[in-house]
Enzyme design. Structure first.
Site, mmCIF file in Angstrom:
data_model
loop_
_atom_site.group_PDB
_atom_site.id
_atom_site.type_symbol
_atom_site.label_atom_id
_atom_site.label_comp_id
_atom_site.label_asym_id
_atom_site.label_seq_id
_atom_site.Cartn_x
_atom_site.Cartn_y
_atom_site.Cartn_z
ATOM 1 N N ASN A 1 -5.740 3.024 10.517
ATOM 2 C CA ASN A 1 -4.903 1.952 11.053
ATOM 3 C C ASN A 1 -4.683 2.047 12.552
ATOM 4 O O ASN A 1 -4.262 1.092 13.174
ATOM 5 C CB ASN A 1 -3.548 1.942 10.337
ATOM 6 C CG ASN A 1 -2.930 3.313 10.261
ATOM 7 O OD1 ASN A 1 -3.503 4.234 9.674
ATOM 8 N ND2 ASN A 1 -1.782 3.477 10.878
ATOM 9 N N ALA B 1 0.818 -1.215 0.000
ATOM 10 C CA ALA B 1 0.000 0.000 0.000
ATOM 11 C C ALA B 1 0.853 1.267 0.000
ATOM 12 O O ALA B 1 0.437 2.298 -0.523
ATOM 13 C CB ALA B 1 -0.949 -0.001 1.193
ATOM 14 N N THR B 2 2.038 1.196 0.569
ATOM 15 C CA THR B 2 2.914 2.374 0.544
ATOM 16 C C THR B 2 3.212 2.759 -0.905
ATOM 17 O O THR B 2 3.064 3.934 -1.291
ATOM 18 C CB THR B 2 4.238 2.086 1.286
ATOM 19 O OG1 THR B 2 3.940 1.765 2.648
ATOM 20 C CG2 THR B 2 5.173 3.278 1.235
ATOM 21 N N CYS C 1 4.109 2.351 12.688
ATOM 22 C CA CYS C 1 5.048 2.988 11.766
ATOM 23 C C CYS C 1 5.747 4.166 12.408
ATOM 24 O O CYS C 1 6.754 4.633 11.900
ATOM 25 C CB CYS C 1 4.322 3.452 10.510
ATOM 26 S SG CYS C 1 3.382 2.138 9.763
ATOM 27 N N GLN D 1 -6.384 -1.107 5.338
ATOM 28 C CA GLN D 1 -6.983 -1.783 6.502
ATOM 29 C C GLN D 1 -8.389 -2.276 6.199
ATOM 30 O O GLN D 1 -8.997 -2.959 7.032
ATOM 31 C CB GLN D 1 -7.050 -0.814 7.693
ATOM 32 C CG GLN D 1 -5.715 -0.364 8.221
ATOM 33 C CD GLN D 1 -5.005 -1.441 9.041
ATOM 34 O OE1 GLN D 1 -5.591 -2.446 9.439
ATOM 35 N NE2 GLN D 1 -3.727 -1.231 9.285
HETATM 36 C C1 LIG Z 1 -0.173 -0.794 6.598
HETATM 37 C C2 LIG Z 1 -0.718 0.418 5.962
HETATM 38 C C3 LIG Z 1 -0.079 1.021 4.885
HETATM 39 C C4 LIG Z 1 1.236 0.514 4.341
HETATM 40 O O1 LIG Z 1 1.038 -0.684 3.665
HETATM 41 P P1 LIG Z 1 2.291 -1.583 3.196
HETATM 42 O O2 LIG Z 1 1.658 -2.612 2.340
HETATM 43 O O3 LIG Z 1 2.876 -2.134 4.461
HETATM 44 O O4 LIG Z 1 3.214 -0.702 2.452
HETATM 45 C C5 LIG Z 1 -0.660 2.126 4.325
HETATM 46 N N1 LIG Z 1 -1.820 2.616 4.784
HETATM 47 C C6 LIG Z 1 -2.464 2.063 5.831
HETATM 48 C C7 LIG Z 1 -3.749 2.640 6.292
HETATM 49 C C8 LIG Z 1 -1.933 0.948 6.450
HETATM 50 O O5 LIG Z 1 -2.568 0.418 7.485
#
Ligand SMILES: *Cc1c(COP(=O)(O)O)cnc(C)c1O
Length: 388
Positions: free
Chosen positions: A154, A74-75, A329, A182
């Site tokens: 999150n 997601a990043t 994070c 999430q």
């Molecule tokens: C965990 C998370 C991310 C990051 O996702 P990754 O797949 O670990 O890069 C981004 N946004 C939210 C809301 C998250 O909970």
């Protein structure tokens, strides 16, 4: 395993479901082909597996398979969405709207764009963590190109009103991006009904493997343009080059397939556990629930505790449970959680907070033990304080 602390950090990451692992394994060894290899069966079989996962993901959010772009998580999806839109639409406008409680993977790309001359409006949230739609309405400008609002938070689990936001954006011709890291598999998501144009997904919060995610990119009504942030072989319709990570993609598809299947019963189970935990904890004075009481993820309970030191509380809980204070994070920094301070909390209450992320594999017995230990820890910390 049994003497390790009870795992209640399922918003940070989840274990891979056995069904997911089983689906993945053949793709490391037997079916190892490059899905881009078009001249032999090794490529054809992995191409078919990728196609199947793409279809599962598309179906889960009411999109089409061509609208799913695989990323490393997601990043990366957030970065591609936000920077990709900014670069593709900068001649139309240079104003972006987002929210104070977003993940750093949304806020930091926005901050970066600010250094390039983009203007960012960061909406505050109300006491319950929800945005005020009237404030969003007022934030739109003629040069607004993008609104980015997450589906589920999150830290505090709050679910933002996506359909209402989508309607406001569509009416103004503004692209709507949502970070659904999430939310995927946990709540119903429908990019048509919610009028979402870009949506970030990840596998490892929903019992899939780490290192794989996706960006949904709308292809029609309207067709969203994105400037790629990674150039190369032209994979994923040119938006994200790089050899597809077949085992992870297969696992992602299986994880979402399972999650959608069990969603209703799992949410019921998680809601029961969360309500039981809150029932236990709220007996104490000076304990506050962070985030909206019902408009939240079933497995999320986030509390702030009056009259205790946050670090001491965490130390007291650690032997029994794996939980998080604020965002995982940002747990390496000592700043209070930006999400909890956005709710209007004092520094003390933001520090002395615990995020319980209840997940698929937690049991009622575990929750009883956790509840009892949290209560006794808080009571003894408060007593020590009185003696000192
Ligand atoms: C965990 C998370 C991310 C990051 O996702 P990754 O797949 O670990 O890069 C981004 N946004 C939210 C809301 C998250 O909970």
């Amino acid at each position: 395993m049994s003497n390790r602390p009870i795992y209640l950090d399922n918003h940070a990451t989840t274990p891979v479901d056995e069904r997911v692992l089983t689906a993945m394994l053949p793709y490391f060894t037997e079916h190892f082909g490059n899905p881009s290899s078009i001249n032999h069966v090794y490529g054809w079989e992995t191409e078919a597996a990728v196609k199947k996962s793409r279809e599962i993901l598309a179906t889960a959010i009411n999109a089409t398979p061509e609208e799913i772009i695989f990323t490393s998580g997601a990043t990366e999806a957030n970065n591609l969405a936000i920077k990709g839109v900014a670069e593709a639409y900068f001649q139309k406008g240079q104003h972006i709207i987002t929210v104070a409680t977003e993940h750093s993977a949304v806020l930091d790309p926005c901050k970066y764009l600010q250094t390039l001359g983009f203007e960012i409006t960061i909406l505050p949230v109300q006491k319950d963590g929800l945005i005020d739609l009237n404030q969003l309405e007022k934030a739109f400008r003629s040069d607004t190109i993008l609104v980015s609002v997450m589906a589920a938070n999150n830290e505090i689990g709050v679910l933002q009103p996506l359909a209402e936001i989508g309607e406001m954006c569509r009416g103004r011709g503004v692209i709507f991006h949502s970070d659904a890291a999430q939310a995927i598999g946990k709540i119903p998501l429908d990019v048509q009904a919610m009028q979402i144009d870009l949506m970030s997904l990840t596998a490892h919060k929903v019992y899939g493997p780490k290192g794989i995610g996706a960006l949904y990119v709308r292809r029609r009504n309207p067709r969203v343009q994105l400037a790629p942030q990674q150039h190369g072989g032209g994979h994923e319709r040119g938006m994200r080059s790089g050899t597809l990570y077949t085992p992870q993609i297969v696992g992602f598809g299986k994880a979402v397939e399972v999650a959608v299947q069990v969603q209703a019963t799992e949410n019921q189970h998680l809601t029961q556990l969360r309500q039981r935990l809150w029932e236990q904890l709220s007996v104490l004075e000076g304990i506050y629930l962070n985030g909206h009481p019902t408009q939240r993820l079933a497995g999320n309970l986030n509390i702030s505790v009056e009259g205790v030191d946050g670090a001491a509380l965490m130390l007291g809980l650690q032997p029994i449970m794996a939980v998080s204070s604020g965002s995982a994070c940002s747990s390496t920094t000592t700043a209070p959680s930006h999400v909890l301070t956005a709710l209007g909390h004092s520094e003390q209450l933001a520090y002395a907070s615990v995020r319980f992320g209840i997940g698929r594999f937690n049991t009622a017995e575990e929750i009883e033990r956790v509840g009892q230990h949290v209560i006794s820890t808080i009571q003894s910390l408060r007593k020590q304080k009185l003696i000192v």
